[in-house]
Design an enzyme around this catalytic site. Sequence first.
Site, PDB file in Angstrom:
ATOM      1  N   GLU A   1      -9.985  -6.054 -26.486  1.00 44.82           N
ATOM      2  CA  GLU A   1      -9.402  -7.034 -25.572  1.00 44.82           C
ATOM      3  C   GLU A   1      -8.268  -7.812 -26.264  1.00 44.82           C
ATOM      4  O   GLU A   1      -7.209  -8.038 -25.666  1.00 44.82           O
ATOM      5  CB  GLU A   1     -10.501  -7.976 -25.053  1.00 44.82           C
ATOM      6  CG  GLU A   1     -10.019  -9.099 -24.149  1.00 44.82           C
ATOM      7  CD  GLU A   1      -9.234  -8.652 -22.926  1.00 44.82           C
ATOM      8  OE1 GLU A   1      -9.223  -7.455 -22.611  1.00 44.82           O
ATOM      9  OE2 GLU A   1      -8.603  -9.526 -22.297  1.00 44.82           O
TER      10      GLU A   1
ATOM     11  N   GLY B   1       0.839  -1.208   0.000  1.00 41.35           N
ATOM     12  CA  GLY B   1       0.000   0.000   0.000  1.00 41.35           C
ATOM     13  C   GLY B   1       0.867   1.248   0.000  1.00 41.35           C
ATOM     14  O   GLY B   1       2.055   1.200  -0.322  1.00 41.35           O
TER      15      GLY B   1
ATOM     16  N   HIS C   1     -11.512   7.778 -40.719  1.00 39.78           N
ATOM     17  CA  HIS C   1     -11.398   9.057 -39.998  1.00 39.78           C
ATOM     18  C   HIS C   1     -10.003   9.266 -39.422  1.00 39.78           C
ATOM     19  O   HIS C   1      -9.828  10.100 -38.538  1.00 39.78           O
ATOM     20  CB  HIS C   1     -12.457   9.126 -38.899  1.00 39.78           C
ATOM     21  CG  HIS C   1     -13.850   9.058 -39.437  1.00 39.78           C
ATOM     22  ND1 HIS C   1     -14.461  10.132 -40.030  1.00 39.78           N
ATOM     23  CD2 HIS C   1     -14.725   8.030 -39.514  1.00 39.78           C
ATOM     24  CE1 HIS C   1     -15.682   9.777 -40.441  1.00 39.78           C
ATOM     25  NE2 HIS C   1     -15.854   8.497 -40.140  1.00 39.78           N
TER      26      HIS C   1
ATOM     27  N   LYS D   1      -0.225  -8.213 -11.323  1.00 34.17           N
ATOM     28  CA  LYS D   1      -1.520  -8.891 -11.424  1.00 34.17           C
ATOM     29  C   LYS D   1      -2.653  -8.037 -10.894  1.00 34.17           C
ATOM     30  O   LYS D   1      -3.709  -7.958 -11.497  1.00 34.17           O
ATOM     31  CB  LYS D   1      -1.469 -10.229 -10.670  1.00 34.17           C
ATOM     32  CG  LYS D   1      -2.754 -11.044 -10.771  1.00 34.17           C
ATOM     33  CD  LYS D   1      -3.052 -11.434 -12.222  1.00 34.17           C
ATOM     34  CE  LYS D   1      -4.388 -12.103 -12.386  1.00 34.17           C
ATOM     35  NZ  LYS D   1      -4.827 -12.106 -13.792  1.00 34.17           N
TER      36      LYS D   1
HETATM   37  O1  M6R Z   1      -8.338  -7.423 -10.857  1.00 29.40           O
HETATM   38  P1  M6R Z   1      -9.030  -6.534 -11.862  1.00 29.40           P
HETATM   39  O2  M6R Z   1      -9.945  -7.293 -12.752  1.00 29.40           O
HETATM   40  O3  M6R Z   1      -9.696  -5.352 -11.237  1.00 29.40           O
HETATM   41  O4  M6R Z   1      -7.847  -5.970 -12.765  1.00 29.40           O
HETATM   42  C1  M6R Z   1      -8.112  -5.023 -13.750  1.00 29.40           C
HETATM   43  C2  M6R Z   1      -6.938  -4.856 -14.687  1.00 29.40           C
HETATM   44  O5  M6R Z   1      -5.809  -4.424 -13.986  1.00 29.40           O
HETATM   45  C3  M6R Z   1      -6.598  -6.160 -15.416  1.00 29.40           C
HETATM   46  O6  M6R Z   1      -7.688  -6.653 -16.137  1.00 29.40           O
HETATM   47  C4  M6R Z   1      -5.418  -5.930 -16.396  1.00 29.40           C
HETATM   48  O7  M6R Z   1      -5.806  -5.097 -17.436  1.00 29.40           O
HETATM   49  C5  M6R Z   1      -4.903  -7.268 -16.893  1.00 29.40           C
HETATM   50  N1  M6R Z   1      -3.477  -7.257 -16.910  1.00 29.40           N
HETATM   51  C6  M6R Z   1      -5.375  -7.599 -18.252  1.00 29.40           C
HETATM   52  O8  M6R Z   1      -4.804  -8.740 -18.787  1.00 29.40           O
END
Ligand code: M6R
Length: 606
Positions: A479, A101, A502, A601
């Site tokens: 995505e 944090g 565009h 992550k």
């Molecule tokens: O844990 P969350 O779903 O809130 O995380 C959101 C993003 O940080 C997450 O989806 C990130 O974009 C990944 N690395 C995508 O592969």
Amino acid sequence: MCGIIGYTGSRNAAEILINGLEKLEYRGYDSAGIAVFDGDKLNVCKEKGRLENLKILLKKHPVNGNSGIGHTRWATHGAPSKINSHPHTSMNGKISVVHNGIIENYREIKVFLEENGYKFISDTDTEVVPNLIDFYYEGDFLCAVKKAVKQLNGSYALGIICSENKDELIAVRKDSPLIIGIGENENFIASDIPAILSETKKVYFLNDNEFAVLTSSKITVTDFDNNIIEKEIHEVSFSETDAQKGGYEHFMLKEIHEQPKAVNDTLRGRLNSDLNLLLDFINKEFLTTVNKIYIIACGTAYHAGLVGKTVIEKLAKIPVFAELASEFRYNNPLVDKNTLVIAVSQSGETADTLAGVRLAKTMGAKILSISNVVGSTLTRESDYVFYTYAGPEISVASTKAYTTQLTALYLFAVYLAETKNTVLSSELDIVKKDLLSMPKTIENVLKLEEKIKLISNKIFNEKDMYYLGRGLDYAVAMEGSLKLKEISYIHSEAYAGGELKHGPIALIEDNTVVIAISTNKNLSSKMESNIKEVATRGAYTIAFVNEDTNCIHSLCDEIVVLPAKCTLLTPISTVVPLQLLAYYVAKNKGYDIDKPRNLAKSVTVE
Ligand code: M6R
């Protein structure tokens, strides 16, 4: 993004801490360290870089002792370095701390402590914490921790040890996850469940401002006023092998292949074969008063939200705004008591998503969270929770989290439509049937893996790639493009087909790779025009189409026909080959697929 582990018991603490930190490597980190009591001596060992470096150090200078704390750091305050890595120890060596944090008021605390004779050696915010505890220490460890924590602003999960209370380990959290693992004559703390899963499946989820004092035989949780808090034991349902690679070269590939099961797990117990929805997680009376929905999320979860917007609007006829959680707060959202905010987050710990949720709550909205992590902060702060049950997702690049988030959003859209009676039940039955057959559809799509591998062999050296799509295919294109850039470091953008003229078409030259997603037969003639536009300018075109999409074979350099039909649910099956494409491109480049550079992550700081 940082990882915490702590241990108190009778075994070799250093081994347990290192083992736990290895399980947290997936979170992303730049340095690691442990602090262990060896007799009277507090041994602190830290190294910059991979855990392997710390292990080499420990081989040279073994550390004995039965209690300690460990940490993997992802730099926020101060560059990645040995000195800035955790644990941080008070100037006199008495108190040692690991922290996830940010301590927002660390500068003023530092000044205060410096005026009282303390000296600092790191650039971190964390170093003020052990020194502040030491400042208040008058023989009562817990009392000193509470006094210090009262003075902290910001977010923190803290593991704390003290040389005068060697058998005690104190844990406290605010806005950053921390769990307690319950063992036999030994106990643990961790920022994430996988860190302790090989040791115990019994856990307590610590709430904000709860202080846990752990000894080998006892765990006592109290609040600021020393009231005892009775915690409920949670039994973790997934096994340690679930959190391992299961024979695949990378977690990402394993998780891509887990999608049929993961989607099935999201559906299980919620939609039966008689097409009855078994959802009762949200107050129906409230739902009938909802006149607007915001979906807030980040990254991949946001892309799921974009699909959710279209689907909910189509079925439930309610305006839905899908917003990046990091922007939501600054855009003066029009939220009130008739607003439902759907927060989508795999981890349930994403700082921006949590901040958006907290703002929306103050404005009177009700929160529905869609999350994969049971007991995560988001789920505890929400009015209603819909778990995706995708199982642990270790790869930084999210795959099964996305398809299960989509499944959850489709289920919710159908539920809302049914509750509000907005479309014919026969129409909803079609969506329900498609949902039930989705695991099988994904299984069939996964059979395209070899073909995708061959395509990736041809394009992995490219510098730029563009994705095109219309309607739901555009959301999926976003995505697909995110996956590619995250793990292959190839520059990539997704454009709506109609936007091509565009501006983006100026980027097309000989051999520019354009990936066209055209799964909707109603839009395929328009996509055909887009493919022609880029092909005549020399683009190398790769099209992903459904088996019922109008044929554009002759136009494309590569065509991938998905064994799927055009339905409202198409995004769930379409994204799978795009995940595989990103994976094999990155594998061809030899990159660290599960731990891409600069990424973590879960992003628990803004
Ligand atoms: O844990 P969350 O779903 O809130 O995380 C959101 C993003 O940080 C997450 O989806 C990130 O974009 C990944 N690395 C995508 O592969």
